[in-house]
Design an enzyme around this catalytic site. Sequence first.
Site, PDB file in Angstrom:
ATOM      1  N   GLU A  68      14.043  88.915 -20.731  1.00  0.00           N
ATOM      2  CA  GLU A  68      13.870  90.347 -20.566  1.00  0.00           C
ATOM      3  C   GLU A  68      12.392  90.733 -20.609  1.00  0.00           C
ATOM      4  O   GLU A  68      11.951  91.633 -19.878  1.00  0.00           O
ATOM      5  CB  GLU A  68      14.643  91.109 -21.652  1.00  0.00           C
ATOM      6  CG  GLU A  68      16.151  90.995 -21.550  1.00  0.00           C
ATOM      7  CD  GLU A  68      16.690  89.756 -22.246  1.00  0.00           C
ATOM      8  OE1 GLU A  68      15.873  88.905 -22.677  1.00  0.00           O
ATOM      9  OE2 GLU A  68      17.925  89.630 -22.356  1.00  0.00           O
ATOM     10  N   GLY A 312       6.836  78.339 -23.574  1.00  0.00           N
ATOM     11  CA  GLY A 312       5.908  78.894 -22.610  1.00  0.00           C
ATOM     12  C   GLY A 312       5.335  77.906 -21.617  1.00  0.00           C
ATOM     13  O   GLY A 312       4.331  78.212 -20.959  1.00  0.00           O
ATOM     14  N   GLU A 313       5.963  76.724 -21.466  1.00  0.00           N
ATOM     15  CA  GLU A 313       5.437  75.734 -20.528  1.00  0.00           C
ATOM     16  C   GLU A 313       6.435  75.372 -19.431  1.00  0.00           C
ATOM     17  O   GLU A 313       6.325  74.312 -18.827  1.00  0.00           O
ATOM     18  CB  GLU A 313       4.989  74.477 -21.269  1.00  0.00           C
ATOM     19  CG  GLU A 313       3.751  74.668 -22.127  1.00  0.00           C
ATOM     20  CD  GLU A 313       3.121  73.358 -22.541  1.00  0.00           C
ATOM     21  OE1 GLU A 313       1.922  73.168 -22.279  1.00  0.00           O
ATOM     22  OE2 GLU A 313       3.835  72.513 -23.139  1.00  0.00           O
ATOM     23  N   ASN A 337      18.965  81.850 -15.987  1.00  0.00           N
ATOM     24  CA  ASN A 337      18.368  82.381 -14.766  1.00  0.00           C
ATOM     25  C   ASN A 337      17.880  81.266 -13.828  1.00  0.00           C
ATOM     26  O   ASN A 337      17.043  80.450 -14.217  1.00  0.00           O
ATOM     27  CB  ASN A 337      17.191  83.286 -15.152  1.00  0.00           C
ATOM     28  CG  ASN A 337      16.599  83.999 -13.975  1.00  0.00           C
ATOM     29  OD1 ASN A 337      17.187  84.068 -12.902  1.00  0.00           O
ATOM     30  ND2 ASN A 337      15.410  84.541 -14.158  1.00  0.00           N
ATOM     31  N   PRO A 338      18.371  81.217 -12.571  1.00  0.00           N
ATOM     32  CA  PRO A 338      17.940  80.178 -11.633  1.00  0.00           C
ATOM     33  C   PRO A 338      16.719  80.572 -10.802  1.00  0.00           C
ATOM     34  O   PRO A 338      16.265  79.790  -9.963  1.00  0.00           O
ATOM     35  CB  PRO A 338      19.158  80.027 -10.719  1.00  0.00           C
ATOM     36  CG  PRO A 338      19.703  81.426 -10.634  1.00  0.00           C
ATOM     37  CD  PRO A 338      19.464  82.045 -11.994  1.00  0.00           C
TER      38      PRO A 338
END
Length: 436
Positions: A68, A312-313, A337-338
Amino acid sequence: MSSALARVALSAYRWVGFGLYPVMRPYLAIRAAKGKEERGRRRERFGHASVERPAGPLVWFHAASVGETNAVSPLIREVRRRGINVILTTGTVTSARVARDRLGDTVIHQYVPLDLKPTISRFLDYWRPDLAVMAESEIWPMTIIELGARQIAQVLVNGRMSDRSFARWKKRPAIADALFEKFSLVVAQSDVDAERFRTLGALPVLVTGNLKVETDAPPYDPATLAGYLGQLGDRKTWAAISTFEGEEIAAGAVHRMLKERTGLLTIVVPRHPERGDVIEAALVAKGLKVARRTRNDPLTADTDIFLGDTIGEMGLYLRMTEIAFVGRSLLGEGGQNPIEPAMLGCAVLSGPNVQNFRDSYQSLAKSGGAKMVRDVEMLAKGVGYLLAHDEMRRRMIDAGQDTVHEMRGALVDTLRGLEPYLNPLTVKARLHPRET
């Protein structure tokens, strides 16, 4: 349930919150000990501000977690370009880091206050937002009621209503109507989501598409990527990303089925990196050699699994492969999520349980950018086929990237829907400029 009973139920919710308030401090202390809360910022969860409120108009954005936060970041940038202050609240340590990386000091970040009367009142009394914008499926009764009591417009953007949530709200129609009617606007991802929100009492409802398609490609460090690609040489790779419990073992099983004929390296990126020790132990028990990103382990010729146990990577891991299985879909429920793997040039594979991202998968599957698999054996066959057939893999990659491009437009349409609420704040900000 009648409207009178709904008022009684919501009043009971409020009083239960008062009762829970004293026990929340030890609860949050336990979460902090597990790394799920920032120790020095726990007061924010009780509505206490840790920074000063800036002068001028202020929009409160709330994004529960990483997905989000990424989705609303482009929207927040557009609001900031108008000179309007933004406070962004999130609910997890990970999403706080993403907010810092994506938005820096252009916004004020606070952890979202608990949905209890004292904490929400304290938060709203201090920050006095002119507009509240919630992301996706954040329906917190006390927050909605208190915003309504202060006559603060509240908008739900990138709205999504899962099958499970819709069924649950339909059992309590009076409560749903009492809450959803307080939204000034719901901006839904799809026609299905829009109809569900209308059924539950929301008006008006606008359909714009998915804001997650508008996000920038996840960042990466070029030097780190070059180092890993150098270690890989000509070895083939595939990735299992956003995995949930059991899916890492499934990825290990796929690796064992394929490695003898492909010289394969399997990249596993769990949805919750803190599970790294457990995942490594389970894979090692299966006879697999694991290299971990958190240890900066090298990728040697005998490395079977590269465990991406960092936050975060994702941009790094996805750039190391052209095939990505997206988790919480084979052994979990709801899917993940794709869009990111499709955006970054990966042929997307997924299990059948993708209810929470149904529209994205339908678009990708229709164009040929994604394929669904029933079980581990079918996943292994799919990965093996794509590794062996460059033309088919490239066709899926191109189809996925084209589809993501065609799905864009949600940001412009969302901003158009927000104009009646943002325009007065823009004028106010320009009449009373403040330091930024």
